[in-house]
Design a protein around this motif. Structure first.
Motif, PDB file in Angstrom:
ATOM      1  N   GLY A  95       0.790  -1.229   0.000  1.00  0.00           N
ATOM      2  CA  GLY A  95       0.000   0.000   0.000  1.00  0.00           C
ATOM      3  C   GLY A  95       0.821   1.277   0.000  1.00  0.00           C
ATOM      4  N   LEU A  96       2.037   1.212  -0.580  1.00  0.00           N
ATOM      5  CA  LEU A  96       2.899   2.381  -0.604  1.00  0.00           C
ATOM      6  C   LEU A  96       2.461   3.378  -1.666  1.00  0.00           C
ATOM      7  CD1 LEU A  96       4.947   1.436   1.468  1.00  0.00           C
ATOM      8  CD2 LEU A  96       6.716   1.644  -0.286  1.00  0.00           C
ATOM      9  N   ASN A  97       2.893   4.601  -1.474  1.00  0.00           N
ATOM     10  CA  ASN A  97       2.717   5.656  -2.471  1.00  0.00           C
ATOM     11  C   ASN A  97       3.358   5.215  -3.803  1.00  0.00           C
ATOM     12  OD1 ASN A  97       4.280   7.868  -3.902  1.00  0.00           O
ATOM     13  ND2 ASN A  97       2.731   9.038  -2.779  1.00  0.00           N
ATOM     14  N   VAL A  98       2.692   5.534  -4.914  1.00  0.00           N
ATOM     15  CA  VAL A  98       3.146   5.072  -6.223  1.00  0.00           C
ATOM     16  C   VAL A  98       4.589   5.490  -6.522  1.00  0.00           C
ATOM     17  CG1 VAL A  98       2.832   5.413  -8.712  1.00  0.00           C
ATOM     18  CG2 VAL A  98       0.873   4.863  -7.263  1.00  0.00           C
ATOM     19  N   PHE A  99       4.885   6.761  -6.256  1.00  0.00           N
ATOM     20  CA  PHE A  99       6.219   7.244  -6.604  1.00  0.00           C
ATOM     21  C   PHE A  99       7.305   6.596  -5.740  1.00  0.00           C
ATOM     22  CE2 PHE A  99       3.294  10.415  -8.159  1.00  0.00           C
ATOM     23  CZ  PHE A  99       3.720  10.513  -9.470  1.00  0.00           C
ATOM     24  N   LEU A 103      10.403   4.265  -6.970  1.00  0.00           N
ATOM     25  CA  LEU A 103      11.789   4.487  -6.540  1.00  0.00           C
ATOM     26  C   LEU A 103      12.392   3.202  -5.984  1.00  0.00           C
ATOM     27  CD1 LEU A 103      11.922   8.014  -4.836  1.00  0.00           C
ATOM     28  CD2 LEU A 103      12.942   7.256  -6.999  1.00  0.00           C
ATOM     29  N   ILE A 104      11.610   2.479  -5.203  1.00  0.00           N
ATOM     30  CA  ILE A 104      12.112   1.236  -4.623  1.00  0.00           C
ATOM     31  C   ILE A 104      12.386   0.204  -5.733  1.00  0.00           C
ATOM     32  CG2 ILE A 104      11.534  -0.715  -3.106  1.00  0.00           C
ATOM     33  CD1 ILE A 104      10.045   1.310  -1.334  1.00  0.00           C
ATOM     34  N   GLY A 105      11.487   0.158  -6.709  1.00  0.00           N
ATOM     35  CA  GLY A 105      11.689  -0.748  -7.849  1.00  0.00           C
ATOM     36  C   GLY A 105      12.977  -0.411  -8.606  1.00  0.00           C
ATOM     37  N   LEU A 106      13.183   0.897  -8.844  1.00  0.00           N
ATOM     38  CA  LEU A 106      14.396   1.328  -9.546  1.00  0.00           C
ATOM     39  C   LEU A 106      15.639   0.980  -8.727  1.00  0.00           C
ATOM     40  CD1 LEU A 106      13.263   4.843 -10.853  1.00  0.00           C
ATOM     41  CD2 LEU A 106      13.511   2.737 -12.175  1.00  0.00           C
ATOM     42  N   ALA A 107      15.535   1.181  -7.421  1.00  0.00           N
ATOM     43  CA  ALA A 107      16.663   0.874  -6.547  1.00  0.00           C
ATOM     44  C   ALA A 107      16.975  -0.617  -6.585  1.00  0.00           C
ATOM     45  CB  ALA A 107      16.365   1.321  -5.122  1.00  0.00           C
ATOM     46  N   ALA A 108      15.921  -1.439  -6.640  1.00  0.00           N
ATOM     47  CA  ALA A 108      16.119  -2.891  -6.668  1.00  0.00           C
ATOM     48  C   ALA A 108      16.902  -3.297  -7.919  1.00  0.00           C
ATOM     49  CB  ALA A 108      14.772  -3.600  -6.632  1.00  0.00           C
ATOM     50  N   LEU A 223      24.031   1.041 -13.929  1.00  0.00           N
ATOM     51  CA  LEU A 223      23.171   1.831 -14.813  1.00  0.00           C
ATOM     52  C   LEU A 223      22.305   0.914 -15.671  1.00  0.00           C
ATOM     53  CD1 LEU A 223      22.854   4.811 -15.185  1.00  0.00           C
ATOM     54  CD2 LEU A 223      24.619   4.772 -16.938  1.00  0.00           C
ATOM     55  N   ASN A 224      22.910  -0.178 -16.101  1.00  0.00           N
ATOM     56  CA  ASN A 224      22.180  -1.152 -16.909  1.00  0.00           C
ATOM     57  C   ASN A 224      21.034  -1.772 -16.090  1.00  0.00           C
ATOM     58  OD1 ASN A 224      21.790  -2.739 -19.254  1.00  0.00           O
ATOM     59  ND2 ASN A 224      22.787  -4.475 -18.231  1.00  0.00           N
ATOM     60  N   GLY A 225      21.301  -2.070 -14.811  1.00  0.00           N
ATOM     61  CA  GLY A 225      20.257  -2.586 -13.934  1.00  0.00           C
ATOM     62  C   GLY A 225      19.149  -1.554 -13.756  1.00  0.00           C
ATOM     63  N   PHE A 226      19.558  -0.284 -13.621  1.00  0.00           N
ATOM     64  CA  PHE A 226      18.583   0.792 -13.472  1.00  0.00           C
ATOM     65  C   PHE A 226      17.673   0.871 -14.701  1.00  0.00           C
ATOM     66  CE2 PHE A 226      17.510   5.205 -14.497  1.00  0.00           C
ATOM     67  CZ  PHE A 226      16.784   5.585 -13.361  1.00  0.00           C
ATOM     68  N   LEU A 227      18.263   0.812 -15.885  1.00  0.00           N
ATOM     69  CA  LEU A 227      17.466   0.928 -17.114  1.00  0.00           C
ATOM     70  C   LEU A 227      16.547  -0.281 -17.288  1.00  0.00           C
ATOM     71  CD1 LEU A 227      20.194   2.465 -19.420  1.00  0.00           C
ATOM     72  CD2 LEU A 227      18.075   3.562 -18.664  1.00  0.00           C
ATOM     73  N   ALA A 228      17.018  -1.462 -16.886  1.00  0.00           N
ATOM     74  CA  ALA A 228      16.155  -2.646 -16.931  1.00  0.00           C
ATOM     75  C   ALA A 228      14.963  -2.425 -16.007  1.00  0.00           C
ATOM     76  CB  ALA A 228      16.940  -3.889 -16.523  1.00  0.00           C
ATOM     77  N   ALA A 229      15.212  -1.796 -14.851  1.00  0.00           N
ATOM     78  CA  ALA A 229      14.136  -1.520 -13.905  1.00  0.00           C
ATOM     79  C   ALA A 229      13.122  -0.539 -14.495  1.00  0.00           C
ATOM     80  CB  ALA A 229      14.712  -0.976 -12.605  1.00  0.00           C
ATOM     81  N   VAL A 230      13.636   0.509 -15.175  1.00  0.00           N
ATOM     82  CA  VAL A 230      12.731   1.470 -15.821  1.00  0.00           C
ATOM     83  C   VAL A 230      11.804   0.714 -16.777  1.00  0.00           C
ATOM     84  CG1 VAL A 230      12.579   3.402 -17.444  1.00  0.00           C
ATOM     85  CG2 VAL A 230      14.332   3.408 -15.644  1.00  0.00           C
ATOM     86  N   SER A 231      12.400  -0.141 -17.591  1.00  0.00           N
ATOM     87  CA  SER A 231      11.623  -0.942 -18.539  1.00  0.00           C
ATOM     88  C   SER A 231      10.607  -1.815 -17.825  1.00  0.00           C
ATOM     89  CB  SER A 231      12.549  -1.857 -19.332  1.00  0.00           C
ATOM     90  OG  SER A 231      12.868  -1.286 -20.539  1.00  0.00           O
ATOM     91  N   GLY A 232      11.036  -2.431 -16.747  1.00  0.00           N
ATOM     92  CA  GLY A 232      10.167  -3.340 -15.996  1.00  0.00           C
ATOM     93  C   GLY A 232       8.954  -2.618 -15.449  1.00  0.00           C
ATOM     94  N   ILE A 233       9.179  -1.408 -14.962  1.00  0.00           N
ATOM     95  CA  ILE A 233       8.065  -0.647 -14.389  1.00  0.00           C
ATOM     96  C   ILE A 233       7.096  -0.206 -15.495  1.00  0.00           C
ATOM     97  CG2 ILE A 233       7.501   1.517 -13.208  1.00  0.00           C
ATOM     98  CD1 ILE A 233      10.223   0.941 -11.628  1.00  0.00           C
TER      99      ILE A 233
END
Lengths: 320, 499
Positions: A95-99, A103-108, A223-233
């Motif tokens: 039930g977290l705030n969307v943003f 951020l947590i997804g990107l961090a992961a 950075l590559n992990g970050f971009l994969a996360a962006v895509s995933g979201i």
């Protein structure tokens, strides 16, 4: 003398053709398809193609940087799924705030990439092995976290990133072009970008020039992990569901786009502009074959054949 | 040695877009002779050999091999006609053994299997004929460079090569290995094999070559009998002007101590090294191959993680854990291997020169300042007269001497106070060597402390102020360059201590 100057002209033209050959290939493909299908060259269809391409393209941008350093990352598909699932879980289950969830997804994703980078740079393990292992580990994490079931049903705010529009332009396309611009600038105009090329060209010499090559490599994998996360979201948002098996096989599509775009698999030369063109070629081909009612089984064969042909032509032109 | 010509190349002309690489060049080779091909980098030696070998097509001229005009379209054809090239970079497969490499693709078979018994017999026969003592079963990766080169030569001989082209065969060999190579060359001559010998080292030319052909800027300068010429004449022919002396008269003005190394040790590489370096002097470091010269330099430059002992810079103890730390403290190092450790060959000249100082010239603290970078590159292109069409030319397209100047520019861009030069003149031509010597004088005049590592004793003796000699990872002693000679150095280098 006349002969010599016409020779030089001919050589210049060939060089220019060579430089833009992927773009020319894409253009040729578009022209052919516009004749074969009247619907192909319409704005809704083209927007559809770029929206489809955006997810794989964003992954490919990261892959381009990794490959430029002389590395490879097979774990992008799994990192993508994991990040999407974490974000989704944070919203639906916690039930977290969307943003905050995003951020947590990107961090992961970034953390997984960071781990890849440290294993490659510090432990000196081969990138192929490290990321092959991460491919199964991250997929395992995803399945554990989701219990193997999709996490679905988001509110409007979250859906905006994958399914929303800015004017007529789909949001994923806007994000893709934004990232393309940022990474292009990063590669061509900043020291980090220069070092990425230098490491791919000659890591030893780069290190002896006083560059902390380990740090650069770790940054690239993160950075590559970050971009994969962006895509995933984005993918999760678009499908309105985080699928535990999302992104399977994306690593190969991303590598294909990078290679089609003219980046050398041994590192040191290429760039993201080529990669976006490479990704578009694959997407346009898929779209065109769909419009022509070619079965998806044949589409796989066509995709592979195009990759082979492109790399073959590239080799040929380099030999001359 | 008869007068029978096995090879004649007449009026060979080859043009690349915008450049005449060869202009009516003549070259002839007699049966069983060793014929030196001399010229500065970029003179056209390699192009001529590539034309001979079928890699490049000539625009004009003819090639006559054993009386027949020939036109090779591939190296394979050239090989079949009895022509073999031993490249500077050897082309052996490291994980296969000697016999497997020599007969690669031509193995005798028993059914579908390789007939190893016969393979080893044949290999032994070839090695015996050449008087080379190498185990046919040894893996290539376990052999030293000298032995690997012998294997390469044996491979060519086993293919019935009648003409061998050796491209700088001694550039990475020790003196002892060079002696063995020369004995081998004598034996090849007895077998009536003709050799084209490309080298920068004039002493070698006089030692083993019968005749010399000199090229300059793609043109044929002349052909002389070795017995009827001398070093001065050859240098004159190569550079087109008289170089007064090989070495400039160095002037030193040693000032205060700038670097002190105290009991520096690296496990397996360096045993307790101690020495000091003053501003404005050149400290030569001599020693045989493998004596630890390069390792000493690298340990000061922060390449090795595990080390003990101390390094003081201007009396202050330094912590150097990486090349970045060394450069930050004004210590810079020129690697002996410019291709492997010095340059990013696929990047432009400017990028290679600026790489170490890129972050000191940023726009908005983030972006590379392209104008400043170009200016920096242009400054060094002018200062060091680097021959390149522009600063955006890829380094891989430059000649060896100019590549070396690019690496040196990179060092100088960091404004170093201590410069360690490891074989700075390896594989570059006479003219460029002289320029690098002059540059060393400039450094010394500007109060820089220079450490010069070199395998060439005349270089060490003529350019240094003091000389350290190493043997088996240890500094054996220090000599005053003014009253030392080659013999003094060799005594220490072979392990006999100074009294």
């Amino acid at each position: 003398m006349n002969n010599l100057s016409s020779n030089i002209n001919k050589k210049n033209i060939l060089e220019i053709l060579n430089k833009f050959k992927t773009g020319i290939g894409l253009l040729a493909l578009i022209i052919i398809l516009s004749f074969l299908s009247p619907y192909f060259l319409t704005i809704p269809n083209l927007l559809n193609v770029v929206r489809q391409v955006s997810i794989i393209a964003i992954v490919s941008f990261g892959m381009t940087m990794v490959i430029l350093t002389g590395g490879i990352d097979l774990s992008v598909g799994s990192m993508l799924a994991f990040s999407g699932a974490i974000s989704a879980g944070m919203i639906i289950n916690s039930g977290l705030n969307v943003f905050l969830a995003i951020l947590i997804g990107l961090a992961a994703g970034t953390a997984l990439g960071l781990f890849n980078g440290i294993a490659v740079a510090k432990a000196k393990l081969p990138a192929f092995i490290v990321t092959l292992a991460m491919m199964t580990i991250a997929r395992g994490f995803t399945l554990i976290y989701t219990n193997g079931r999709p996490i679905s049903g988001f509110e409007k705010t979250f859906r905006f990133f994958g399914a929303g529009y800015l004017g007529r332009i789909p949001v994923p396309v806007v994000i893709m072009f934004l990232l393309l611009f940022v990474i292009y600038i990063l590669l061509k105009k900043t020291p980090l970008g220069r070092y990425i090329y230098a490491i791919g060209g000659n890591e030893k010499a780069t290190k002896l020039s006083g560059i902390n090559t380990d740090k650069i490599k770790i940054a690239v994998y993160a950075l590559n992990g970050f971009l994969a996360a962006v895509s995933g979201i984005i993918l999760t948002s678009r499908l309105n569901s985080a699928q535990p098996m999302a992104g399977e096989g994306y690593e190969l599509d991303a590598i294909a786009a990078v290679v089609l775009g003219g980046t050398s698999l041994s590192g040191g030369s290429g760039g993201v502009i080529g990669t976006i063109v490479g990704a578009l070629i694959i997407a346009v081909l898929n779209n065109g074959l769909n419009l022509l009612n070619v079965s998806s089984f044949y589409q796989l064969v066509a995709k592979g054949a195009v990759i082979l042909l492109a790399v073959f032509l590239d080799r040929k032109s380099q030999q001359q | 040695m008869g007068n029978e010509k096995v090879l004649e190349m007449k009026n060979i002309t080859k043009t690349f877009p915008g450049v005449k690489a060869l202009d009516k060049v003549n070259f002839s080779l007699r049966k069983g002779e060793v014929h030196a091909l001399l010229g500065e980098n970029g003179a056209g030696k390699s192009t001529l050999m590539k034309v001979l070998n079928g890699i490049h097509r000539r625009d004009e001229g003819e090639i006559i091999l054993k009386g027949e005009p020939v036109e090779f379209e591939s190296t394979k054809q050239a090989q079949n006609a009895g022509l073999a090239i031993i490249h500077q970079e050897l082309e052996l497969i490291p994980h296969l053994n000697v016999a497997e490499n020599i007969y690669l693709g031509r193995e005798d078979r028993k059914g579908i299997f390789v007939n190893y018994k016969k393979l080893y017999q044949k290999t032994e026969a070839v090695l015996d004929m050449l008087g080379v003592e190498i185990d046919p079963r040894a893996k290539i990766k376990d052999l030293n460079i000298g032995s690997q080169q012998m294997v390469e030569i044996a491979k060519a001989v086993s293919q019935d090569a009648e003409i061998l082209v050796m491209d700088e065969p001694t550039s990475s060999l020790t003196n002892q290995e060079i002696d063995i190579l020369f004995e081998l060359i004598e034996r090849l001559k007895e077998q009536e094999i003709s050799i084209v010998y490309i080298s920068h080292r004039l002493e070698e030319v006089f030692e083993i070559c019968d005749r010399v052909t000199v090229l300059r800027d793609g043109e044929f300068v002349g052909e002389v009998e070795t017995a009827e010429t001398d070093e001065d004449q050859l240098i004159n022919m190569m550079v087109g002007r008289t170089i007064e002396d090989r070495f400039p008269e160095m002037k030193f003005n040693p000032g205060e101590e700038i670097l002190r190394v105290d009991n520096l040790a690296v496990p397996g590489e360096i045993i307790n090294a101690s020495f000091s370096l003053k501003k404005g002097e050149i400290l030569g470091v001599a020693g045989l191959m493998g004596s630890g010269r390069t390792e000493l330099a690298k340990s000061i430059f922060g390449v090795y993680k595990e080390k003990t002992g101390d390094i003081y810079f201007r009396g202050q103890k330094l912590k150097i854990d990486s090349p970045a730390d060394a450069l930050d403290n004004g210590i810079s190092y020129l690697s002996e291997d410019r291709k492997d450790e010095g340059l990013v060959l696929g990047l432009p000249v400017a990028d290679n020169i600026s790489i170490s100082v890129l972050t000191t010239m940023l726009k908005a603290h983030t972006f590379i300042n392209a104008a400043a970078e170009k200016e920096l590159a242009q400054k060094y292109i002018d200062d060091l007269s680097i021959k390149t069409p522009s600063e955006m030319q890829l380094v891989k397209n430059l000649s060896g001497g100019n590549q070396q100047k690019v690496v040196i520019s990179k060092l100088l861009s960091t404004k170093p106070e201590v410069v360690i030069l490891d074989e700075p003149t390896r594989g570059i031509d006479v003219g460029a060597k002289r320029e690098i010597y002059n540059l060393m004088q400039d450094l010394v005049d500007n109060g820089v402390g220079v450490i010069l590592i070199s395998s060439e004793l005349p270089e060490i003796l003529n350019l240094s102020n003091r000389i350290l000699v190493m043997h088996e990872k240890e500094i054996m002693g220090e000599l005053d360059a003014a009253d030392a000679d080659q013999e003094d150095i060799m005594k220490l280098a072979t392990g006999r201590r100074n009294q």
